[in-house]
Design a protein around this motif. Structure first.
Motif: not given
Length: 499
Positions: A67-83, A251-256, A275-279
């Motif tokens: 969270v905060g400046n260390a914000a991170k969303f970690q996805p699992e290795a597997d998932g589901i797929r509609f093709s 991403l950082k240059d664009s945000h600035a 924010t760049a790390n999150v995006f």
């Protein structure tokens, strides 16, 4: 424009160009989740899905890993797929052209569907239903975003091809392991080796809106390298570690740059970096256990970056004002909401399946006139000939046939070629009507040219109506209006302007 036309490769294959991705709770049944992707920007009324492309929506469970400046969303290795895969056009018993397709579900079941079938198709168990077909584009952009100038909706009256998946949340997602998910959509070509180089892994993919056209290719930045095709070749949920520094810096240059667009600095450098790390991990976040509404878009990211628990289900609804929500956050960190020149898309979403409004089929009209000093007969003697060689943008005209049904093939001075057919002519009333057969990005294209008396001179009226295909209505109106005005203005030098 969201993810519309987001790079050179997608421009060359509009049926594979993903324009948007959505994730929201079904308005019909809160126990069901809707995932949807749109493709084919400014799709015409006869637009079809590619029969050699896999259209897919992939979902992975996500955990908040910082969270905060260390914000991170970690996805699992597997998932589901509609093709989805679609067939070539066929004709039904009435001779109407139709397109069929198949949706492969995450558990391997296959669900057959017919394109533009309003009710879609459902599994026998009723846990999944799908739709594919032409709908009104739900996205709207009402800014010249490079200079924050408000404009009317630039995508007014445009259509897209929509793919919608609705499913029983608990039967498809194992909520015991968590309710936060990330979604992406992608278009994948056949994996054949290109004789001129390596196989193309994908044509386009999208997570959050505006990652490519606003963040990686910021129009407010000058003389930057276009990274969009390079980005689109990345593997969703696994951006190349070698290229991560390149994308992060952009991403950082664009945000600035966005931050200073209003002349005020609202974002500290460390928060921009976070924010760049999150995006960089670009997937559309949604939590099926929390409320998803028109205003919840990006709330999960914003709250997590601010160091507080998120309160909504994030996601993105059909009517979410995603461009203004993102622009406000980037420019002033939600200090003051930035409302563009439109408050909604051409049509709002609907509350019943498939949730996207019916296509726009209204004829658009361009009407231009000029008043001349010459008599109607003198003017008609020149422009009443269907050949059209009098127009200054015409390089050459070839005529085929005579009378009603006559074809004219016009070679324009810019190299463009148009084929038009004479539908009606009345020399007594000094008017004729024609249709465009080829050369214009429009269907139902009809033009009428008429000369009437006015005072001691005359007035020429040139009127065109059409439904845009492949271009926005705004762009087509500019093209048609310029063509008409250029021709009519040239008549002043021949016959003199009315006094």
């Amino acid at each position: 424009m969201s993810d519309h036309v987001d790079g050179p490769r997608s421009i060359g294959d509009p049926a594979a160009d993903i324009t948007d991705l959505f994730a929201f709770t079904s308005p019909e049944n809160p126990a069901r989740i809707v995932l949807a992707m749109d493709v084919f920007p400014s799709a015409g009324e006869d637009a079809i899905f590619s029969n050699v492309i896999d259209y897919a929506i992939a979902v992975r469970r996500v955990t908040v890993a910082g969270v905060g400046n260390a914000a991170k969303f970690q996805p699992e290795a597997d998932g589901i797929r509609f093709s989805f895969r679609f067939e070539t056009l066929k004709r039904d018993t009435a001779g109407k052209a139709i397109q069929h397709g198949v949706c492969k579900l995450p558990d391997g079941r296959e669900l057959s569907l017919t394109v533009n079938e309003e009710k879609g198709a459902s599994t026998p168990q009723g846990d999944v239903r799908v739709f594919a077909g032409l709908r009104s584009d739900p996205f709207y952009l009402a800014w010249d975003i490079a200079v924050l100038k408000k404009l009317p909706n630039l995508l007014q009256h445009t259509n897209v091809l929509s793919i919608v998946v609705e499913f029983d949340t608990r039967r498809v997602l194992d909520l015991a392991k968590g309710s936060l998910f990330g979604a992406i959509a992608e278009t994948v070509p056949p994996q054949q080796r290109n004789l001129l180089g390596p196989a193309i892994s994908r044509i386009d993919w999208v997570g959050r809106p505006e990652q490519t056209n606003m963040r990686l290719n910021n129009p407010a930045m000058s003389a930057i390298t276009d990274l969009r095709d390079l980005w689109n070749q990345q593997t969703p949920f696994a951006i190349s570690k070698v290229l991560q520094p390149l994308f992060l810096q952009r991403l950082k240059d664009s945000h600035a740059t966005w931050d200073m667009l209003d002349g005020k600095a609202d974002w500290p450098p460390e928060t921009i970096a976070a924010t760049a790390n999150v995006f960089l991990d670009d997937f559309l976040l949604f939590d099926v256990a929390k409320p998803i509404n028109d205003r919840s878009h990006l709330e999960i990211e914003k709250s997590t970056l601010s160091g507080r628990p998120y309160q909504t289900g994030g996601g993105r609804t059909v009517d979410a004002n995603s461009i203004d929500i993102l622009l406000t956050w980037l420019v002033n960190k939600d200090r003051e909401f930035l409302q563009g020149g439109a408050t909604g898309a051409t049509k709002p979403g609907i509350k019943v399946f498939p949730y996207f409004a019916t296509p726009n089929t209204e004829l658009q009209i361009v009407d231009e006139t000029v008043e001349l000093a010459a008599t109607p007969d003198d003017v008609w003697s020149l422009i009443g000939q269907f050949g059209g060689a009098w127009h200054p943008q015409t390089a050459r005209v070839n005529l085929t046939g005579a009378g009603i049904g006559q074809l004219r093939t016009i070679q324009m001075i810019d190299g463009q070629q148009m084929v038009e057919r004479l539908e009606a002519i009345d020399d007594a009333k000094r008017s004729f009507r024609y249709t465009n057969i080829a050369g214009m990005a429009a269907s139902q294209f009809t033009g009428t040219l008429e000369v009437k008396p006015k005072g001691s001179g005359s007035v020429v009226d040139w009127r065109v109506q059409f439904v845009a295909t492949g271009k926005t209505d705004r762009a087509m109106k500019v093209i048609v209006s310029t063509l008409l005005k250029t021709g009519l203005e040239s008549l002043k030098s021949r016959f003199g302007a009315a006094k």
